[in-house]
Design an enzyme around this catalytic site. Structure first.
Site, mmCIF file in Angstrom:
data_model
loop_
_atom_site.group_PDB
_atom_site.id
_atom_site.type_symbol
_atom_site.label_atom_id
_atom_site.label_comp_id
_atom_site.label_asym_id
_atom_site.label_seq_id
_atom_site.Cartn_x
_atom_site.Cartn_y
_atom_site.Cartn_z
ATOM 1 N N GLY A 35 -3.709 2.727 -3.393
ATOM 2 C CA GLY A 35 -3.073 3.311 -2.218
ATOM 3 C C GLY A 35 -3.405 4.789 -2.165
ATOM 4 N N LYS A 36 -3.118 5.442 -1.072
ATOM 5 C CA LYS A 36 -3.284 6.897 -0.963
ATOM 6 C C LYS A 36 -2.553 7.337 0.296
ATOM 7 C CE LYS A 36 -5.624 10.038 -3.372
ATOM 8 N NZ LYS A 36 -6.000 10.020 -4.797
#
Ligand code: NAD
Length: 437
Positions: free
Chosen positions: A112-113
């Site tokens: 994720g980011k």
């Protein structure tokens, strides 16, 4: 595919991530097209726009996003970036790197980011706190200890993580919420060793790679010359740790310029000078050079530890180092990879070289779930095990791939090998979980 510097190169980070992915796929047989689509594209992208009360009484609307790339191997994991130029494409690419990184280093996370478009250098602490709290409230249950777990990235730090934890904890009373975010201050569930983890992991990985004989004639760091681009968390710590391990740091840079000394710079003195003056430039006994000179410096190892797309089709041929250790995410473009390979420059890819940070984030998460705090000795021992294993898996795969062709006449790189391992591990879980209805 052309390697010509005269052709404009696509510097979109997600386009480069796709290029790496496609190259790796050419070594893998039997993955169905539908699964390939599922493995490269993000599972979910959440955009939020929210107002914040600024110190001067005005109201400003901010744009933030969180990309959950993939979570078949575990909850999404990845940093939150505060930057005026942060884009969805950049964050999507960084989230894909996280999916592949957690797979190749074999920890039970996906990728994720996140990011908020803002300029933290021009905001007060109060404004940053209000913006962070509101961003977390807007994300709601898109993040959580078992769904998607943020961490620090560019211009976010332990304080930001403390605000994220506190806001989430207010929204979910009566539960152990410590594991919702990593990179926290020690007193609220942070792990010892997290600050140095990325550079420490790069050092372990490089030492093990050299021991495996990947660079003929360079079996250890003793007397090896090293140039470092970027003097922040990853770069300055790497310079110090590589120096302590016997290497000679001959050139370093930051956003304001670069310095060199072939007899060796003392990284602690460089850092003290940067903290005092704002830049590495101006250190007594060092010669000022340009930022570009660091990338083409005559040295054995080059450590890009600043930004993405730094070594490109137009400057890759100038690299003189025999080994590039990617402490930064995505510092080498797809076309540059091919030029470096032709010139015999080995690249230890980011998804292995800088994975120490997410490995110790994983240790923090485990400690949080168990209400424990481990010793530095334990954290470093387990980190070393993980890094050595990731390098062994990558080198073993590389040796195996080199014995065959991908069908296009190419030979494999370490990046291909690391990505093939990552993609196969993720695809295997997809198939075993039988995730389709
Ligand atoms: P940071 O903000 O602490 O440091 C970045 C450094 O790069 C600063 O010294 C800045 O002056 C320098 N810089 C910026 N532009 C430059 C240029 N054009 N030339 C030379 N130097 C320049 O950031 P960081 O946490 O050290 O992260 C650096 C890179 O490492 C990023 O790609 C990040 O995603 C990656 N990374 C960091 C971690 C971590 O735990 N910190 C983990 C994995 C990957």
């Amino acid at each position: 595919m052309t390697k010509s510097a005269s052709q404009p190169e696509n510097l979109d980070l997600f386009a480069n991530a796709k290029m790496q992915f496609d190259r790796a796929l050419s070594w893998i047989d039997g993955i169905k097209v539908g699964i390939i689509d599922y493995l490269i594209n993000p599972k979910r992208t959440l955009h939020v726009r929210f107002p914040v009360h600024m110190d001067d009484g005005s109201i400003r609307t901010f744009h933030g996003f969180r990309v959950l790339h993939n979570r078949v191997r575990g909850p999404g994991k990845g940093g939150i970036r505060y930057h005026p130029d942060v884009t969805e494409a950049e964050v999507t690419a960084l989230s894909a790197f996280m999916t592949w990184k957690t797979a190749v280093v074999d920890i039970p996370f996906g990728g994720g980011k996140g990011g908020v478009v803002c300029n933290p250098k021009e905001m007060s602490r109060d404004e940053l706190r209000r913006m962070t709290r509101r961003f977390v409230a807007e994300l709601g249950d898109a993040i959580g200890p078992h769904t998607d777990i943020p961490a620090p990235d560019v211009y976010t730090n332990q304080q930001t993580m403390a605000w994220i934890y506190d806001t989430y904890d207010l929204m979910h009373p009566g539960k152990n919420n410590l594991a919702v975010v990593t990179g926290k201050p020690l007193d609220i569930g942070g792990s010892v060793g997290r600050d140095e983890a990325t550079a420490q992991g790069s050092l372990f990985a490089t030492q093990h790679l050299l021991k495996r004989g990947v660079i003929p004639g360079m079996e250890s760091l003793d007397g090896v010359s090293v140039a470092v681009q970027g003097y922040g968390n990853a770069g300055a710590t790497a310079a110090r740790l590589f120096h302590e391990a016997g290497a000679r740091i001959v050139a370093v840079s930051d956003s304001r310029g670069a310095i060199c000394n072939d007899d060796g710079l003392d990284p602690t003195q460089v850092l003290a000078h940067k903290q005092e003056s704002g830049s590495v430039v101006g250190l007594q006994g060092a010669t000022k050079i340009s930022n570009d000179d660091v990338l083409s410096y005559d040295c054995d190892i080059l450590i890009p530890a600043a930004l993405e797309c730094q070594i490109r089709a137009d400057n890759a041929a100038d690299v003189k180092a025999r080994l590039i250790v990617e402490a930064a995410n995505g510092p080498v473009t797809g076309l540059a990879d091919e030029i470096l390979q032709d010139n015999g420059v080995v690249v230890l890819p980011d998804i292995v070289a800088n994975s120490g940070g997410v490995v110790v984030s994983y240790f923090e998460w485990v400690q949080n779930l168990e209400y424990r705090q481990w010793s530095l000795e334990k954290v470093e021992r387990l980190l070393q095990d993980k890094m050595y294993k990731a390098v062994d898996d990558t080198v073993d795969r590389w040796v195996a791939l080199k014995e065959r062709s991908d069908g296009n006449g190419s030979t494999a790189t370490l990046r291909d090998a690391a990505l093939v391992t990552a993609i196969e591990r993720i695809a295997s879980v997809v198939v075993q979980r039988d995730i389709w209805p």
